[in-house]
Enzyme design. Structure first.
Site, short mmCIF file in Angstrom:
data_model
loop_
_atom_site.label_atom_id
_atom_site.label_comp_id
_atom_site.label_asym_id
_atom_site.label_seq_id
_atom_site.Cartn_x
_atom_site.Cartn_y
_atom_site.Cartn_z
N GLU A 198 0.91 -1.02 0.12
CA GLU A 198 -0.01 0.04 0.04
C GLU A 198 0.82 1.36 -0.10
OE1 GLU A 198 -2.50 2.10 -0.48
OE2 GLU A 198 -3.95 1.13 0.74
N HIS A 200 -0.80 4.27 -0.52
CA HIS A 200 -1.64 5.39 -0.21
C HIS A 200 -1.53 6.68 -1.15
CE1 HIS A 200 -2.33 3.43 3.74
NE2 HIS A 200 -3.24 3.70 3.47
N GLU A 224 -0.03 -0.63 -4.52
CA GLU A 224 -1.38 0.15 -4.86
C GLU A 224 -1.01 1.69 -4.73
OE1 GLU A 224 -5.51 0.68 -2.34
OE2 GLU A 224 -4.64 -1.32 -2.12
N GLU A 250 -9.92 2.98 -5.62
CA GLU A 250 -10.99 3.53 -4.47
C GLU A 250 -11.24 4.83 -4.74
OE1 GLU A 250 -8.56 4.23 -0.70
OE2 GLU A 250 -7.34 2.70 -1.39
N HIS A 300 -11.92 -2.44 -3.23
CA HIS A 300 -11.73 -1.75 -1.73
C HIS A 300 -12.84 -1.75 -0.86
CE1 HIS A 300 -11.33 2.12 0.45
NE2 HIS A 300 -10.23 1.82 0.60
#
Length: 392
Positions: A198, A200, A224, A250, A300
């Site tokens: 991840e 972000h 991600e 997402e 998500h």
């Protein structure tokens, strides 16, 4: 004609908890039909609780007294009246909650789980990956020790952010320390455990490539949101330079967004959020677009139990399903017990098979958990797992 007669919006949470999407506020929508049936929806809240709550009131003006079977018609009616809906997550989040609750009513009216109404059961159980599990983890041993506890519960996949407080840029030293975390996880857990990285959406392109190339040898299932979301034009170059599949979705709000990203060669795995991209039917359409390009789907799912139930109903039906995000191990007790009807056991998620979304609410917890106001804001960004935005 079966119509929506009563609309209730609940803001729920525990004010004393740290701000995190799986432990602070959630927004639950309750629709009661003209024949007395009840359907539930959910909208995401991260740093936008009150704007989304107000948008729910706006969407309610369109759905009030409408036939809840007319999912396409009701959404299009809102679209006709709205002006910024293609760019407003507050609007699409609210619209998604009404769409999901409509399907809950439809399923209950027909005596069928939603998944049987949107394609039937293709997958009989849904493999989960754990997220939210690594609170207060900074060192490799911190991550490894916590992950091992979930391996003992049957989890075979873990998503985590190994980048500490690095944002926009990352130093060579921090890249080495992040790689040590991922490498430690790989060495300790073995090759049969999937690691999902991840980011972000935190990095500028140069630094995303630095971080990504350092992790290639550990064979992550995907990385991600490696770059800031507004820099999507760089994703094809990132994919060419870093040998890890790119996942994202997402922050995308509709099938048209996903079609552009997929056809533009920007993504390997899509992650739509059913609670902000117009709900269940749109989720099926998005998955079909992805399937046409050979792209798998990993929804998500970072908020609450209604979101999870809605998402699982779609997961059951997808030929191109990959894996499902689960925060359940990290939820506070009130959220774990708010609804019953699905399970997370031995690393897999299953629905009850009951009509609608397949869930039932605990009315006492619903009433006892009502709060008001914005979610708490601490010293860390609300999108990180608590206790991890620290110098490595």
């Amino acid at each position: 004609m079966e119509t929506i007669k009563n609309i209730e919006i609940y803001e729920l949470g525990s004010p004393e908890e740290k701000s995190s999407p799986w432990s602070s506020t959630i927004l639950i929508l309750k629709l009661t039909s003209s024949e007395g049936r009840v359907g539930f929806g959910e909208a995401p809240t991260t740093m936008m609780t009150l704007p989304v709550k107000e948008s729910l009131n706006e969407v309610a003006r369109i759905f009030q007294d409408k036939n809840y079977f007319d999912v396409e018609k009701n959404i299009r009616e809102y679209y006709r009246n709205a002006f910024y809906v293609t760019k407003s997550i507050e609007e699409t989040a609210a619209l998604s909650a009404f769409e999901i609750a409509s399907w809950d009513l439809i399923g209950k009216n027909l005596g069928s789980p939603v998944y049987n109404l949107i394609g039937g059961e293709f997958n009989d159980k849904i493999r989960a990956y754990a997220n939210g599990w690594y609170s207060d983890c900074v060192t490799p041993d911190d991550f490894i020790n916590k992950a091992k506890k979930l391996v003992s519960k049957g989890y075979t996949a873990f998503k985590f952010d190994p980048f500490g407080d690095n944002y926009d840029k990352i130093t060579v030293d921090s890249v080495k320390k992040s790689a040590a975390i991922v490498g430690g996880m790989r060495n300790a857990l073995g090759d049969n455990i999937d690691l999902l990285i991840e980011c972000h959406g935190r990095f500028a392109p140069k630094y995303a490539v630095m971080a990504g190339t350092a992790l290639e040898e550990y064979n992550p299932l995907f990385i991600e949101e490696p770059v800031h979301p507004e820099l999507e034009h760089f994703l094809p170059e990132f994919r060419a330079r870093v040998n890890i599949p790119v996942a994202l979705g997402e922050r995308l709000l509709n099938k048209e967004d996903f079609a552009r990203y997929i056809s533009g060669g920007m993504v390997d795995v899509i992650q739509p959020d059913i609670t902000n991209s117009k709900g269940i039917l749109e989720a099926k359409k998005i998955a079909s677009i992805a399937d046409s390009f050979g792209v798998p789907v990993a929804y998500h799912n970072a908020f609450g139990p209604v979101q999870t139930a809605a998402t699982l109903n779609v997961d059951y039906t997808l030929p191109n399903f990959l894996i499902q995000e689960s925060f359940e191990e990290s939820w506070p007790a009130w959220k774990k017990n708010l609804f019953s009807g699905y399970s997370v056991e031995n690393g897999y998620m299953n629905l009850s098979g009951k009509p609608g979304l397949g869930i039932e609410v605990n009315e006492k917890i619903l009433k006892d958990s009502i709060i008001s106001g914005m979610e708490p804001l601490g010293t860390e960004p609300p999108w990180v797992v608590s206790g991890t935005f620290k110098k490595l």
